[in-house]
Design a protein around this motif. Structure first.
Motif, PDB file in Angstrom:
ATOM      1  N   ASP A 115       0.854  -1.182   0.000  1.00  0.00           N
ATOM      2  CA  ASP A 115       0.000   0.000   0.000  1.00  0.00           C
ATOM      3  C   ASP A 115       0.890   1.232   0.000  1.00  0.00           C
ATOM      4  OD1 ASP A 115       1.039   0.064   2.573  1.00  0.00           O
ATOM      5  OD2 ASP A 115      -0.884   0.514   3.535  1.00  0.00           O
ATOM      6  N   HIS A 116       0.289   2.399   0.116  1.00  0.00           N
ATOM      7  CA  HIS A 116       1.040   3.659   0.194  1.00  0.00           C
ATOM      8  C   HIS A 116       0.471   4.485   1.340  1.00  0.00           C
ATOM      9  CE1 HIS A 116       3.159   3.178  -3.682  1.00  0.00           C
ATOM     10  NE2 HIS A 116       2.049   2.584  -4.062  1.00  0.00           N
ATOM     11  N   ASN A 117       1.334   5.175   2.079  1.00  0.00           N
ATOM     12  CA  ASN A 117       0.851   6.051   3.139  1.00  0.00           C
ATOM     13  C   ASN A 117       0.697   7.486   2.635  1.00  0.00           C
ATOM     14  OD1 ASN A 117       3.581   6.557   2.930  1.00  0.00           O
ATOM     15  ND2 ASN A 117       4.085   5.962   5.033  1.00  0.00           N
ATOM     16  N   PHE A 118       0.351   7.611   1.374  1.00  0.00           N
ATOM     17  CA  PHE A 118       0.015   8.882   0.730  1.00  0.00           C
ATOM     18  C   PHE A 118      -0.920   8.565  -0.431  1.00  0.00           C
ATOM     19  CE2 PHE A 118       4.073   7.278  -0.857  1.00  0.00           C
ATOM     20  CZ  PHE A 118       3.811   7.122  -2.222  1.00  0.00           C
ATOM     21  N   SER A 119      -1.748   9.525  -0.801  1.00  0.00           N
ATOM     22  CA  SER A 119      -2.624   9.363  -1.965  1.00  0.00           C
ATOM     23  C   SER A 119      -1.934   9.941  -3.198  1.00  0.00           C
ATOM     24  CB  SER A 119      -3.952  10.091  -1.740  1.00  0.00           C
ATOM     25  OG  SER A 119      -4.672   9.530  -0.676  1.00  0.00           O
ATOM     26  N   PHE A 120      -2.193   9.336  -4.356  1.00  0.00           N
ATOM     27  CA  PHE A 120      -1.586   9.886  -5.562  1.00  0.00           C
ATOM     28  C   PHE A 120      -2.429   9.590  -6.799  1.00  0.00           C
ATOM     29  CE2 PHE A 120       0.079   5.611  -5.333  1.00  0.00           C
ATOM     30  CZ  PHE A 120       0.264   5.184  -6.643  1.00  0.00           C
ATOM     31  N   LEU A 121      -2.238  10.435  -7.790  1.00  0.00           N
ATOM     32  CA  LEU A 121      -2.861  10.301  -9.106  1.00  0.00           C
ATOM     33  C   LEU A 121      -1.769   9.936 -10.095  1.00  0.00           C
ATOM     34  CD1 LEU A 121      -5.078  10.836 -11.317  1.00  0.00           C
ATOM     35  CD2 LEU A 121      -4.431  13.253 -11.180  1.00  0.00           C
ATOM     36  N   THR A 122      -2.017   8.923 -10.906  1.00  0.00           N
ATOM     37  CA  THR A 122      -1.021   8.494 -11.881  1.00  0.00           C
ATOM     38  C   THR A 122      -1.644   8.393 -13.263  1.00  0.00           C
ATOM     39  OG1 THR A 122       0.662   6.807 -12.366  1.00  0.00           O
ATOM     40  CG2 THR A 122      -1.434   6.018 -11.481  1.00  0.00           C
ATOM     41  N   VAL A 123      -0.823   8.549 -14.298  1.00  0.00           N
ATOM     42  CA  VAL A 123      -1.285   8.406 -15.678  1.00  0.00           C
ATOM     43  C   VAL A 123      -0.204   7.705 -16.489  1.00  0.00           C
ATOM     44  CG1 VAL A 123      -0.356  10.614 -16.537  1.00  0.00           C
ATOM     45  CG2 VAL A 123      -2.385   9.632 -17.621  1.00  0.00           C
ATOM     46  N   GLY A 124      -0.623   6.870 -17.435  1.00  0.00           N
ATOM     47  CA  GLY A 124       0.340   6.261 -18.338  1.00  0.00           C
ATOM     48  C   GLY A 124       0.849   7.288 -19.332  1.00  0.00           C
ATOM     49  N   TYR A 125       2.172   7.325 -19.522  1.00  0.00           N
ATOM     50  CA  TYR A 125       2.747   8.310 -20.448  1.00  0.00           C
ATOM     51  C   TYR A 125       3.367   7.665 -21.676  1.00  0.00           C
ATOM     52  CZ  TYR A 125       5.520  12.214 -22.235  1.00  0.00           C
ATOM     53  OH  TYR A 125       6.054  13.185 -23.049  1.00  0.00           O
ATOM     54  N   LEU A 126       4.001   6.514 -21.488  1.00  0.00           N
ATOM     55  CA  LEU A 126       4.677   5.865 -22.611  1.00  0.00           C
ATOM     56  C   LEU A 126       4.347   4.381 -22.639  1.00  0.00           C
ATOM     57  CD1 LEU A 126       6.822   6.129 -24.934  1.00  0.00           C
ATOM     58  CD2 LEU A 126       8.529   5.432 -23.231  1.00  0.00           C
ATOM     59  N   ASN A 127       3.883   3.913 -23.787  1.00  0.00           N
ATOM     60  CA  ASN A 127       3.605   2.491 -24.049  1.00  0.00           C
ATOM     61  C   ASN A 127       2.486   1.936 -23.166  1.00  0.00           C
ATOM     62  OD1 ASN A 127       5.444   2.382 -26.173  1.00  0.00           O
ATOM     63  ND2 ASN A 127       7.149   1.974 -24.796  1.00  0.00           N
ATOM     64  N   LEU A 155     -10.233  -6.121  -5.944  1.00  0.00           N
ATOM     65  CA  LEU A 155     -10.982  -5.138  -6.722  1.00  0.00           C
ATOM     66  C   LEU A 155     -10.892  -5.393  -8.223  1.00  0.00           C
ATOM     67  CD1 LEU A 155     -10.110  -1.831  -4.801  1.00  0.00           C
ATOM     68  CD2 LEU A 155     -12.109  -3.315  -4.524  1.00  0.00           C
ATOM     69  N   GLU A 156      -9.670  -5.470  -8.761  1.00  0.00           N
ATOM     70  CA  GLU A 156      -9.544  -5.656 -10.201  1.00  0.00           C
ATOM     71  C   GLU A 156      -8.094  -5.939 -10.580  1.00  0.00           C
ATOM     72  OE1 GLU A 156     -10.092  -2.176 -12.646  1.00  0.00           O
ATOM     73  OE2 GLU A 156      -9.392  -0.834 -11.067  1.00  0.00           O
ATOM     74  N   LYS A 157      -7.921  -6.422 -11.796  1.00  0.00           N
ATOM     75  CA  LYS A 157      -6.611  -6.534 -12.424  1.00  0.00           C
ATOM     76  C   LYS A 157      -6.669  -5.696 -13.683  1.00  0.00           C
ATOM     77  CE  LYS A 157      -3.051  -9.918 -13.646  1.00  0.00           C
ATOM     78  NZ  LYS A 157      -2.699 -11.360 -13.702  1.00  0.00           N
ATOM     79  N   THR A 158      -5.758  -4.731 -13.811  1.00  0.00           N
ATOM     80  CA  THR A 158      -5.858  -3.766 -14.900  1.00  0.00           C
ATOM     81  C   THR A 158      -4.465  -3.339 -15.345  1.00  0.00           C
ATOM     82  OG1 THR A 158      -6.932  -1.672 -15.547  1.00  0.00           O
ATOM     83  CG2 THR A 158      -5.994  -1.779 -13.336  1.00  0.00           C
ATOM     84  N   THR A 159      -4.411  -2.447 -16.316  1.00  0.00           N
ATOM     85  CA  THR A 159      -3.144  -1.938 -16.831  1.00  0.00           C
ATOM     86  C   THR A 159      -3.165  -0.412 -16.813  1.00  0.00           C
ATOM     87  OG1 THR A 159      -3.985  -1.998 -19.109  1.00  0.00           O
ATOM     88  CG2 THR A 159      -2.773  -3.942 -18.317  1.00  0.00           C
ATOM     89  N   LEU A 160      -2.013   0.187 -17.081  1.00  0.00           N
ATOM     90  CA  LEU A 160      -1.902   1.648 -17.113  1.00  0.00           C
ATOM     91  C   LEU A 160      -1.325   2.090 -18.459  1.00  0.00           C
ATOM     92  CD1 LEU A 160      -2.385   4.100 -15.169  1.00  0.00           C
ATOM     93  CD2 LEU A 160       0.081   4.040 -14.747  1.00  0.00           C
ATOM     94  N   PRO A 161      -2.114   1.988 -19.526  1.00  0.00           N
ATOM     95  CA  PRO A 161      -1.628   2.403 -20.840  1.00  0.00           C
ATOM     96  C   PRO A 161      -1.588   3.929 -20.957  1.00  0.00           C
ATOM     97  CG  PRO A 161      -3.927   1.802 -20.990  1.00  0.00           C
ATOM     98  CD  PRO A 161      -3.492   1.487 -19.574  1.00  0.00           C
ATOM     99  N   GLN A 162      -1.007   4.399 -22.022  1.00  0.00           N
ATOM    100  CA  GLN A 162      -0.879   5.838 -22.254  1.00  0.00           C
ATOM    101  C   GLN A 162      -2.236   6.527 -22.166  1.00  0.00           C
ATOM    102  OE1 GLN A 162       1.312   6.919 -25.813  1.00  0.00           O
ATOM    103  NE2 GLN A 162       0.149   8.815 -26.028  1.00  0.00           N
ATOM    104  N   GLY A 163      -2.315   7.553 -21.313  1.00  0.00           N
ATOM    105  CA  GLY A 163      -3.519   8.363 -21.194  1.00  0.00           C
ATOM    106  C   GLY A 163      -4.482   7.925 -20.109  1.00  0.00           C
ATOM    107  N   LYS A 164      -4.421   6.670 -19.672  1.00  0.00           N
ATOM    108  CA  LYS A 164      -5.312   6.216 -18.602  1.00  0.00           C
ATOM    109  C   LYS A 164      -4.798   6.748 -17.266  1.00  0.00           C
ATOM    110  CE  LYS A 164      -7.140   2.151 -16.213  1.00  0.00           C
ATOM    111  NZ  LYS A 164      -7.186   0.675 -16.131  1.00  0.00           N
ATOM    112  N   ALA A 165      -5.726   7.250 -16.434  1.00  0.00           N
ATOM    113  CA  ALA A 165      -5.360   7.794 -15.130  1.00  0.00           C
ATOM    114  C   ALA A 165      -6.014   6.981 -14.021  1.00  0.00           C
ATOM    115  CB  ALA A 165      -5.780   9.261 -15.020  1.00  0.00           C
ATOM    116  N   MET A 166      -5.337   6.910 -12.870  1.00  0.00           N
ATOM    117  CA  MET A 166      -5.867   6.206 -11.705  1.00  0.00           C
ATOM    118  C   MET A 166      -5.502   6.967 -10.437  1.00  0.00           C
ATOM    119  SD  MET A 166      -5.074   2.185 -12.571  1.00  0.00           S
ATOM    120  CE  MET A 166      -6.115   1.639 -11.198  1.00  0.00           C
TER     121      MET A 166
END
Length: 294
Positions: A115-127, A155-166
């Motif tokens: 886990d993480h002891n901080f919240s964050f927003l991520t997005v795929g940038y390359l590939n 919850l789910e199994k997913t990927t982080l392709p270019q442009g997708k944010a989580m």
């Protein structure tokens, strides 16, 4: 659950424009303000040149290159401010031999649920990005010791392709990452939070639904001093550790201080009984468990 946002815009913005927007948007330790940053971050991910331009500028001043970067070799710090910071993470494809695979796992946390002891927003940038398996848990229901049973929900199994944010929620979402099929990069907006000191970050054993250990952080780094105090101490050491046990801001450090007092005094019960009065469950819970074994 962890929030996901597919790319819906072709618009792009510069890194300067992005920082101006996010600086006005992010609120102190407010994960909901990250939602309003999704579109700006996705627009930045559409800018295919900003990262190479940033790297070139950094390399031109190579004497001070990334001198504010305390992360591993996979991370590039892009910006730091009072309420948030921005970084780029590189993710290598699966290595070709066992030695390199082990090195990858250690560097990139691949296959190590955490886990993480901080919240964050991520997005795929390359590939195509890494594949990630996401679970959640209730941090308020645990004490926080290795091998402790934890109620985990897949919850789910997913990927982080270019442009997708989580958005990953602090001390709530757990993820295990798997190497991408090709070299990938993600961009993060991370909330600066005092909880990086107040809360621990954990590794999880997903199969057996247990805490597997602590992720080294700003709190766990202080444990070494207390370990050394058990081996190398003077009469002046004891009152110092008593003060730490009562007043230190990090619960796990207080728990380790009580452990040190117990060992140095030869009176296990006295100090663990005192620890029972601590207001944080990490300290009082540890004390209760240890007293039950004495």
């Amino acid at each position: 659950m962890a929030l996901s946002y597919d790319l819906t815009t072709t618009e792009e913005i510069s890194f300067k424009e992005f920082l101006e927007i996010v600086t006005k948007t992010v609120k102190k330790e407010d994960v909901s303000s990250l939602i309003d940053c999704v579109e700006p971050l996705q627009k930045l991910s559409n800018n295919r040149t900003f990262l190479s331009e940033y790297v070139n500028n950094e390399l031109n001043n190579y004497v001070e290159f990334q001198n504010n970067n305390g992360y591993s070799a996979q991370t590039l710090m892009l910006h730091n401010s009072p309420f948030f910071y921005v970084r780029a993470n590189a993710w290598e494809k699966l290595a070709s031999n066992n030695k390199e695979i082990k090195e990858q796992e250690d560097l990139f946390f691949f296959l190590r649920a955490h886990d993480h002891n901080f919240s964050f927003l991520t997005v795929g940038y390359l590939n195509d990005g890494y594949t990630t398996e996401i679970w959640e848990y209730d941090n308020d229901e645990i004490i926080g010791y290795p091998n402790e049973q934890v109620k985990l929900k897949f919850l789910e199994k997913t990927t982080l392709p270019q442009g997708k944010a989580m958005i990953y929620r602090e001390s709530k979402d757990i993820h295990a990452q798997y190497p991408p099929n090709e070299y990938s990069i993600s961009l993060n907006i991370i909330l600066n939070s005092f909880n990086t000191l107040r809360k621990e970050q954990y590794y999880f054993d997903l199969k057996n639904k247990k805490i597997a250990g602590l992720v080294p952080s700003g709190g766990t780094g202080k444990h070494l001093i207390l370990e050394l105090a058990k081996q190398y101490n003077t009469p002046d050491t004891f009152p110092i550790i008593e003060n730490i046990a009562i007043n230190h801001e990090i619960p796990y450090v207080r728990a380790k201080a009580y452990e040190t007092l117990s060992i140095l005094s030869g009176n296990d019960k006295k100090y663990w009984q005192q620890a029972l009065t601590d207001k944080h469950k990490i300290v009082s819970g540890h004390a209760k468990l240890i007293l039950e074994t004495l």
